[in-house]
Design an enzyme around this catalytic site. Structure first.
Site, PDB file in Angstrom:
ATOM      1  N   HIS A  96      34.335  -2.282   4.908  1.00  0.00           N
ATOM      2  CA  HIS A  96      33.102  -1.765   5.500  1.00  0.00           C
ATOM      3  C   HIS A  96      31.865  -2.329   4.816  1.00  0.00           C
ATOM      4  CE1 HIS A  96      34.692   1.852   7.969  1.00  0.00           C
ATOM      5  NE2 HIS A  96      35.587   0.883   7.923  1.00  0.00           N
ATOM      6  N   HIS A 264      45.386  -2.202   8.971  1.00  0.00           N
ATOM      7  CA  HIS A 264      46.075  -0.939   9.211  1.00  0.00           C
ATOM      8  C   HIS A 264      47.531  -0.970   8.773  1.00  0.00           C
ATOM      9  CE1 HIS A 264      42.900   0.358  12.435  1.00  0.00           C
ATOM     10  NE2 HIS A 264      42.439   0.371  11.196  1.00  0.00           N
TER      11      HIS A 264
END
Length: 721
Positions: A96, A264
């Site tokens: 992020h 993920h």
């Protein structure tokens, strides 16, 4: 004693740090120059002489990585690690940090440590990353000035992957911290977090209509909504959103699929509780929270009871191991929509065996249901992404290499060329997205080159304009563009309207033989040509001055140039050459500030450059707007003298302005908004008045040359090593 004022604030004028209206709030349409001053040295505690690259030479990288490896499994009671491993949290923090980068303007990204500050530190999508940063504080404290927060964030993500079994592609140090929030980044016009997407799409059915330069579907997200746009699950629609948002971060479909899967493969989403139980984000937290946000004071709120995105569950059976489990889970099961304990939409497998479920983050005897986000399901339902993912599934080594390279690109995309990389893990391989440039020659006779340029017959305007056009593409946001590489002669730059292709072709045809005959690179010759033009203009104004020059630029080839990615650098507006490709929603003076900030220039530098470029006759297309002089081609301060002369009046005339003699009404010159703003805006007028003074002629020339040289050398990172 009179106690009638007891309890009142002793500062009678009120607070100028909180609720009082600022100048821009009183006059919202006034031009705000703050973005040009945002990284002044005053708020920087390190001082002017601090050199981070020098400090990095003292850093024990092996010891640092050992400390980070130990941190990954050193679970703290105040924020327990999932399954005893902080890897997933650290990867999300690094992701992020880097993932806010967007190709359009090069802003965002992980190159400045901006996640410490608003708004990023309090974005909904960055929930609980304050915990990751606090976990890293002992390491930052230990290594001090030898390690920036910006480097630490990204390295922590790298080490996290390595600790879970991935062989990373490499790592480069060299990111320097900023010390206050960025004012130049436009994150969107919305006034609330996660506002409906209709506010940033011209056509909600067309993902490509996402407002430029934005790279996320909602305010406060890094990419896409994990529940589907506007919280409405639709994997195929999410696939389109994923494709657009990752493309705006310079990723192709294969890189996008690899990053989605690799991101993920480890960690989990958190939504085992109610979002309403959480306190304010860090920027709005109570003072006793000491910058901690999203604190749950109503229930346990940590470990298995953490709430972040609202989705709840891991993607794979072994969320602390980098393996092929993501593909096995995604393609090995059918999926159905369910609501998480926090009420968020998520996809869960219909037919999974208990032994294939991930264990609870605290109790390995308990199995938990895995999940997929809407974006994960996009990898399955979109035919292009599915084909790529199935190819990855059949070839694990190819997937791991593709992911490692894409992760390196994600985390280094905004660092600029490879010459800026520092450290023992810098990959030897040159990558096209690094905009590679071969080394240039420094041993040629600079004087001989200048003499040939001066004898070429090219005008001051042609010499200066071409050099400026070559250099102006530089943007300090992601360190791309600039004169080095001479990419102005290659597609797409050679065909840009702003570069006046016919004029450019003529000038290059004169300069290329000079480069060939002297052994200089064309990149150097183009800059030298501009310098010759400036020197000639200064001489015409009565000043003999030598413009500083450093040889050594190289000439990039077409094979070293990703033409598509360079399209983002096209100047759609350039106030310095009075150029506007078309009318835009933003006024030209706002576009001028944006380009000036990207080029790393200050308000005074912008002012002196515009004034000098006007009198040298460098306007795009040879227009006369703003050429407030009778001595065109001479580097005089006439622009400012006539701009501030109250004997003139300024009258709007269609799309431009007439400069008229107040007494006779005769039109003397014409102007655009970016000309007149230097007399209209109070700050810019103050700068203009300095250069209009009778004693400012020499100062003007010297200041112009200094600012010009700064622009020409902006991308010469080899000179700054």
């Amino acid at each position: 004693m009179n106690t009638s004022t007891s309890g009142k604030c002793p500062v009678m004028h009120g607070s100028m740090t909180t609720a009082e209206r600022s100048v821009t709030e009183w006059w919202p349409n006034a031009l705000n120059l703050d973005i040009l001053h945002q990284h002044d040295t005053k708020p920087n505690p390190m001082g002017k002489d601090f050199d981070y690259r020098e400090e990095l030479k003292k850093l024990d990288v092996a010891a640092l990585k050992k400390d980070l490896q130990a941190l990954m499994t050193d679970s703290q009671d105040w924020w327990p690690a999932d399954w005893g491993h902080y890897g997933g949290l650290m990867i999300r923090m690094a992701w992020h940090s880097a993932g806010s980068y967007r190709l359009f303007d090069g802003r965002g990204g992980g190159g400045t440590g901006n996640q410490r500050f608003a708004p990023l530190n309090s974005w909904p999508d960055n929930g609980n990353l304050d915990k990751a940063r606090r976990l890293l504080w002992p390491i930052k404290k230990k290594y001090g000035n030898k390690l920036s927060w910006a480097d630490l964030y990204i390295l922590a993500g790298n080490v996290a992957y390595e600790s879970m079994g991935l062989k990373t592609f490499g790592f480069a140090f060299g990111r320097e911290d900023i010390w206050h929030p960025e004012k130049d980044v436009y994150w969107g016009s919305e006034k609330e977090w996660l506002a409906e997407s209709v506010l940033r799409y011209a056509n909600e059915e067309d993902p490509e209509s996402l407002e430029a330069p934005l790279g996320a579907v909602h305010m406060g997200l890094i990419y896409v909504n994990p529940q589907g746009r506007d919280g409405k699950p639709d994997p195929l629609k999410s696939a389109h959103d994923v494709r657009v948002t990752f493309k705006r971060m310079a990723m192709n479909d294969e890189e996008t699929a690899a990053l989605t899967a690799g991101g993920h493969t480890v960690g989990k989403a958190h939504g085992n509780g109610l979002e309403s139980n959480l306190s304010a984000p860090p920027e709005a937290a109570d003072i006793e929270e000491q910058g901690f946000g999203w604190v749950n004071h109503k229930t346990r709120g940590v470990g298995r009871d953490t709430v972040t995105s609202g989705l709840e569950g891991a993607w794979t059976s072994k969320p602390t191991t980098f393996d092929m489990g993501y593909f096995d889970m995604l393609f090995g099961h059918e999926w159905e929509l369910k609501k998480s304990p926090a009420g968020a939409w998520q996809w869960q497998p219909i037919d999974i065996k208990e032994e294939d479920m991930p264990v609870d983050v605290e109790d390995p005897s308990i199995r938990r249901m895995p999940i997929m986000t809407d974006a994960d399901m996009a990898m399955k339902v979109d035919p292009i992404y599915r084909e790529i993912c199935e190819r990855f599934r059949k070839d694990p080594e190819y997937f791991k290499d593709t992911f490692a390279r894409a992760w390196f690109k994600l985390t280094h995309r905004d660092m600029g060329p490879k010459v800026r990389y520092v450290g023992p893990e810098v990959p030897a391989e040159d990558l096209i997205w690094q905009d590679p440039i071969p080394a240039g020659n420094t041993s040629y006779d600079v004087g001989a080159v200048k003499a040939k340029i001066a004898a070429s017959g090219l005008s001051v305007s042609e010499l200066v304009s071409t050099a400026w056009d070559s250099a102006r593409t530089y943007r300090g946001s992601d360190m791309r563009g600039g004169a080095n590489g001479a990419r102005i002669r290659l597609a797409p730059q050679k065909d840009w309207v702003g570069n006046e292709p016919e004029r450019l072709k003529k000038v290059l045809s004169m300069l290329e033989p000079i480069a060939k005959a002297t052994g200089a690179s064309l990149a150097d010759v183009i800059v030298l040509a501009g310098n010759v033009g400036v020197e000639q203009a200064a001489k015409a104004a009565g000043f003999d001055i030598a413009v500083p020059f450093a040889p050594g630029r190289g000439d990039a080839s077409a094979e070293q140039t990703d033409a598509e990615s360079f399209e983002a650098l096209e100047p759609l507006a350039d106030a310095y050459r009075n150029f506007l490709k078309r009318d835009y929603e933003l006024p030209p003076e706002e576009l001028m500030l944006d380009r000036t900030q990207l080029m790393g220039l200050t308000g005074p530098e912008m002012t002196v450059l515009v004034g000098g470029m006007r009198v040298m006759g460098t306007n795009h297309g040879g227009t006369r707007h703003g050429v407030f002089t009778d001595r065109e081609g001479a580097l005089t301060n006439d622009f400012f003298v006539n701009l501030t002369d109250m004997g003139n009046s300024w009258v709007k005339n269609g799309g431009h302005y007439d400069v008229r003699d107040r007494k006779t009404g005769k039109t003397k010159w014409t102007a655009t908004r970016v000309d007149l703003v230097f007399g209209s805006n109070s700050i810019l007028r103050a700068y203009s008045e300095v250069y209009a003074q009778d004693d400012a002629k020499e100062k003007f020339v010297k200041d112009f040359v200094a600012a010009w040289t700064k622009v020409m050398n902006a991308d010469r990172f080899d000179l700054k090593k």
